[in-house]
Design an enzyme around this catalytic site. Sequence first.
Site, mmCIF file in Angstrom:
data_model
loop_
_atom_site.group_PDB
_atom_site.id
_atom_site.type_symbol
_atom_site.label_atom_id
_atom_site.label_comp_id
_atom_site.label_asym_id
_atom_site.label_seq_id
_atom_site.Cartn_x
_atom_site.Cartn_y
_atom_site.Cartn_z
ATOM 1 C CB THR A 190 -0.905 0.071 1.241
ATOM 2 O OG1 THR A 190 -0.104 0.283 2.407
ATOM 3 C CG2 THR A 190 -1.751 -1.170 1.391
ATOM 4 C CG ASP A 191 1.186 5.953 -1.197
ATOM 5 O OD1 ASP A 191 2.128 6.087 -0.384
ATOM 6 O OD2 ASP A 191 0.937 6.788 -2.082
ATOM 7 C CD1 TRP A 192 4.659 5.146 5.147
ATOM 8 C CD2 TRP A 192 4.577 4.016 3.236
ATOM 9 N NE1 TRP A 192 5.748 4.284 5.111
ATOM 10 C CE2 TRP A 192 5.713 3.586 3.953
ATOM 11 C CE3 TRP A 192 4.316 3.420 1.993
ATOM 12 C CZ2 TRP A 192 6.587 2.594 3.480
ATOM 13 C CZ3 TRP A 192 5.180 2.444 1.515
ATOM 14 C CH2 TRP A 192 6.294 2.040 2.254
ATOM 15 N N GLY A 193 -0.638 4.548 4.389
ATOM 16 C CA GLY A 193 -1.950 4.936 4.871
ATOM 17 C C GLY A 193 -3.070 4.740 3.871
#
Length: 811
Positions: free
Chosen positions: A228-231
């Site tokens: 995932t992208d962060w968050g």
Amino acid sequence: MRHQDIVSRMTLDEKADYVSGDGFWRTKAIPRLGIPSIEMTDGPHGLRKLRDPGVQGDFSDLVRTTAFPTASLSACSFDPGLLREMGEAIAAECRAHGVSLILGPGANLKRSPLCGRNFEYFSEDPLLSSEMAAAWILGAESAGVGTSLKHFAANNQEKRRMFVDAVVDPRALHELYLSSFEGAVREGRPSTVMCSYNRLNGTCSSESRFLHTETLRDEWGFEGLVVTDWGATHDRVAGIQAGVDLEMPSTGRSSARAIVAAVREGRLDERDLDLAADRVLDFVMKATGERPAAPVFTPGGHHELSRRIARESMVLLKNDGGLLPLDPAARVTVIGELARSPRYQGAGSSFIAPTELVSFLDALPGAGVSFDFAPGYRIDTDAPDKALVEEAVTLARDTALRGGKLLLVAGLTDDYESEGFDREHMLLPPNQSALIPALAAECPDLAVLLVGGSPVETPWLDSAKALLAGYLGGQALGQAQCDLVFGAANPSGKLAESWPLSLEDNPSRGNFPGGRTVLYKEGIFVGYRWYASAGKPVRFPFGHGLSYTGFRYDALELSSDAISAGNPPGAQASALTARVSLTNTGTRTGKEAVQLYVSFEDSRVERPALALAGFLKVELEPGRSATVEIPVSPTALRHWNDAAGRFSLESCHAVLRAGGSSDGLPLSARFRIDGEPADGSAPRHDLSRPPAAMKDAQFERLLGRPIPPPAPRRPYGPDSILAELAEDSLFARIVRNAVVARLTKGFGADRDSPNRRMMVEMANEMPIAKFTLMSGGAFGTGLVHALAAFANKRPLRAIACLAGFSRGEKQ
């Protein structure tokens, strides 16, 4: 599964925990099974490593590494070999600092010139973008460092990037936005692919089985892991089912608890969890196992590589009367604070502390150039400074009196573009744009050196005899500019994106950035595909770039006058090669990026007037000729057949054109495609009107389904954003101010930091549930529900949530 023996010995809790990160920058270790942890960190134009990787992401305490040119510039080289060198160099620095995974490159298309993160992306064209990304990946992976191709997919804006729903018709999605990633995956074979924040056609990217399993793995053959992208997580269980393997950063134990509960309740097949754990484990084992020998490098060597990449990528847009190159022996006048305080990179997660930094003024003495200087404008404000303007104009007048030449370094400042927010217009800061005609009125021999991550409108262009686009050129920006301005090197860059006359001409205008939903009504007509098809004049066309020498295109021959479809029908064309002969007609050695474009004569399918089909950069000495062979990309010939659910090659006649830019194509050759018949009944765009004028009903016919309804703003809930809540709740305003203060302080983004505005915008536009994810659970779910309840005018429920309860669950 590659590591069945190890995964089978993990407990359910261990597996659920393993598919989430350890803090911000590491994977989890499981010592009892001998599983180590590896470190990852940001790219993509250099290694951004924290001195203390245990903290979240301080911008003010970074290891010094090489700041290479950003993708907006390096793509203009039209030279994948340079990108491979860059990838290998960045990987060498990763190896030296113990980093196993570099988060890059970015292959999102430049749908709009307003996207604040365009400096991290290569092009408006999917072929150029994918070729450059693939080369970067191959370089880094060959040096034993994993890469993370991002942000998959349709992440084409920063405004509302955490939740906006990009609504894209099937042809545009497959032929443009996915194609930009496809070549990078098939050719580059990255270790990981990073999912984006946004929704795509109603589904969160982090939950899209269509993207991460059906397309990425089943169709393209991707064998790595999806992170995932962060968050970016929305529903972790749905993400695992979709094929998203690793969640970053750590969410404490919240995701693990949800996964365990889903398995025990039968909502998640444990085999899907096993597969995710196996993919993470496979990368960790490769990263900590036997790898190629780490490349040997010196910081000075990488600085020179950065200089060479910038030099071979900068684009000479205009050079009336051959003003450039200047004589290095003659005294020159330099105006512009950006000549002294260079903008060489963008703000955000790619922000780097360079090993050294050479401004244009710094570079001049080393080139033996004597100069006078005046700043002319300030970069901490847009307002003209009367004293600075008068000083610059007087210096320009004195320069003209002695027959000298004038250089103005101008461009976009950090307040104009960044990760986290988009531009509002395409103009230069007014204190710079007003200065250009004032200087030219005193000294007509004016050359402008532009810096910035994206195109700008140039209403002042007639005031400048020469214009050199340097984009964001990395830590050796000043030396590269100096090399070109004074003739030590010959410009050879070509624009990787169109520069429109005005923002109003861009096909996304009126549908960018949208609201909670953004409609891609321009469809396949992005960038030069729109301008060429609609007959729209541009300031500088895609592929444009001048040289200090000249090139004549002499002949074009094709390896065949017909190509045929493969099996299944339309899946792949037989090979077609173009042989282009050209001559250097000037007096200097130079490089030319030879470009091929295809158009279709009798297609029943809506097509753009031009599509890039191949390119190759060639170097020729004065008076020398060469014949180069360029493969015609099969992806430029196909179209997406949504009824069949695959790409198709249509039986028709096509024309291949060759030249030095998209509007300078003197050579052509006709060929036949023996494919399959096409259905011409699909609705078409009215090219006489801007795409924003398209009625929703017509767009739905292109989509093949109704436009997904936007999520309602009220009642507020976990997907609401702080900025909206703060409009209706004092409590939310207090929390927002506290979050902004915590983020800006914690990330070292003080008031003077170029990253401050990004952090503020991120706080305002992040769905409140994301704060729980990004804080490792410290921002509890009870606070999330309390924020929503206060904004919904339900104070008793809010107080109950703050007391630790929400629907009977402790915070």
